[in-house]
Design an enzyme around this catalytic site. Structure first.
Site, PDB file in Angstrom:
ATOM      1  N   GLU A  49      11.342  14.441 -25.085  1.00 43.10           N
ATOM      2  CA  GLU A  49      10.676  15.580 -24.826  1.00 43.10           C
ATOM      3  C   GLU A  49      11.315  16.779 -25.388  1.00 43.10           C
ATOM      4  O   GLU A  49      12.694  16.993 -25.075  1.00 43.10           O
ATOM      5  CB  GLU A  49      10.128  15.661 -23.427  1.00 43.10           C
ATOM      6  CG  GLU A  49       9.381  16.771 -23.017  1.00 43.10           C
ATOM      7  CD  GLU A  49       8.901  16.598 -21.488  1.00 43.10           C
ATOM      8  OE1 GLU A  49       8.136  17.494 -21.149  1.00 43.10           O
ATOM      9  OE2 GLU A  49       9.463  15.715 -20.820  1.00 43.10           O
ATOM     10  N   LYS A 120       0.908  18.005 -24.163  1.00 42.69           N
ATOM     11  CA  LYS A 120       1.173  17.366 -22.615  1.00 42.69           C
ATOM     12  C   LYS A 120      -0.015  17.772 -21.796  1.00 42.69           C
ATOM     13  O   LYS A 120      -0.102  19.068 -21.674  1.00 42.69           O
ATOM     14  CB  LYS A 120       2.475  17.697 -22.184  1.00 42.69           C
ATOM     15  CG  LYS A 120       2.959  17.235 -20.893  1.00 42.69           C
ATOM     16  CD  LYS A 120       4.354  17.586 -20.480  1.00 42.69           C
ATOM     17  CE  LYS A 120       4.815  16.953 -19.330  1.00 42.69           C
ATOM     18  NZ  LYS A 120       6.140  17.254 -18.761  1.00 42.69           N
ATOM     19  N   CYS A 153       6.165  12.361 -20.547  1.00 47.18           N
ATOM     20  CA  CYS A 153       6.933  12.640 -19.068  1.00 47.18           C
ATOM     21  C   CYS A 153       5.989  12.395 -17.977  1.00 47.18           C
ATOM     22  O   CYS A 153       5.341  11.511 -17.607  1.00 47.18           O
ATOM     23  CB  CYS A 153       7.627  13.667 -19.128  1.00 47.18           C
ATOM     24  SG  CYS A 153       8.966  13.826 -18.033  1.00 47.18           S
ATOM     25  N   VAL A 180      13.785  13.569 -14.736  1.00 49.40           N
ATOM     26  CA  VAL A 180      14.569  14.199 -13.604  1.00 49.40           C
ATOM     27  C   VAL A 180      14.666  13.358 -12.440  1.00 49.40           C
ATOM     28  O   VAL A 180      14.138  12.466 -12.274  1.00 49.40           O
ATOM     29  CB  VAL A 180      14.047  15.681 -13.447  1.00 49.40           C
ATOM     30  CG1 VAL A 180      14.330  16.630 -14.735  1.00 49.40           C
ATOM     31  CG2 VAL A 180      13.040  15.658 -12.800  1.00 49.40           C
TER      32      VAL A 180
END
Length: 291
Positions: A49, A120, A153, A180
């Protein structure tokens, strides 16, 4: 519509470490990794990304200064040249500028150039300060390799994302991502992101190739652990390391996502949907169904 083949292909999930604001160096590095993947036989490669710009922007002005139009920006031209040179298909995350709007996007590129883009849909945290939520739905692209869809993501946390792509005939979901750490993660267990994409692949009978980034950017760590998942839900490559650049490879036949979809003599996950109880396209009836 492209002629669809059913031969086995090699898919590469490219885990790399972009540097914030260093677009030219990031793109140069991404092309080096694409060349390496192609040299080892990859027909389809996935990059992370926002891998051309980095992720942790300090302001909308910074994001806008780094964003590029599609397909005329320098980044897409460089990736398209590499795809043409190596007869490669690739999916890569990019900071897109379209007029006054910015999007967290991915491009799908083949040997003949741009095939399409994905924006996205589900924005994460500070992304909402910089980007407009995606407005293209969940397109699926017919290519000579098979039917390719894309998520980015946080999209993977929404079962609807996978289901709508599967219902439009996706055989593989390519996921540029910047995962993350998740609060409460047991370091002895696989990452929550891995569990989510494995479950989604299994429950929709699609392959998934997720390419994450590594490193720490402006205090934000990223977890790596890229992986390639079979239509059964089990990994066929990875997870990759948590802290270094790495390329995963898996040789798969995308047609297996359709041909081997039956779990037993009675059950097939897409056919068994109770469309008398819930809408076939989950309220997105403008999307064509195919399964």
């Amino acid at each position: 519509m492209s002629k669809i083949t059913e031969a086995a292909i090699t898919v590469a999930a490219i885990q790399m470490e972009p540097k914030i604001g260093e677009t030219r160096a990031n793109v140069t590095r991404s092309v080096e990794l694409l060349e390496e993947a192609a040299e080892k036989g990859a027909s389809l490669a996935v990059l992370p990304e926002l891998c051309n710009t980095g992720y942790v922007f300090q302001s909308r002005a910074e994001a806008r200064a780094l964003a590029e139009p599609i397909p005329d920006g320098e980044t897409v031209r460089a990736w398209a040249a590499a795809a043409h040179r190596r007869q490669l298909h690739l999916v890569a995350g990019i900071t897109e500028r379209d007029g006054e709007k910015l999007f967290n996007s991915a491009v799908i590129i083949g040997p003949e150039g741009l095939i399409g883009r994905y924006r996205k849909v589900h924005l994460w945290a500070d992304e909402a300060l910089y980007f407009t939520p995606g407005d293209l739905g969940f397109p699926v692209f017919d290519t000579p390799l098979g039917r390719i869809g894309c998520h980015i993501c946080y999209d993977c946390w929404f079962p609807e994302s996978f289901r709508l792509a599967a219902l439009q005939g996706a055989e593989i979901l390519c996921v540029p991502t910047n995962w993350v750490p998740i609060p409460g993660q047991d370091p002895k267990r696989e990452a929550m992101a891995n569990i989510i994409v494995m479950g989604a692949a299994h429950s929709n009978s699609v392959f998934v190739a997720a390419a994450d980034r590594v490193g720490t950017e402006r205090g934000q760590p990223f977890i790596g652990q890229s992986l390639i998942v079979s239509h059964t839900g089990w990994p066929v490559a990875g997870p990759a390391s948590q802290d270094k650049e790495e390329i995963l490879y898996a040789t798969i036949n995308l047609a297996d996502a359709r041909r081997k979809r039956n779990w037993n003599a009675f059950n097939q996950v897409l056919r068994d949907r109770r469309t008398d109880v819930y809408g076939e396209m989950l309220g997105s009836d403008h999307m064509p169904g195919w399964y």
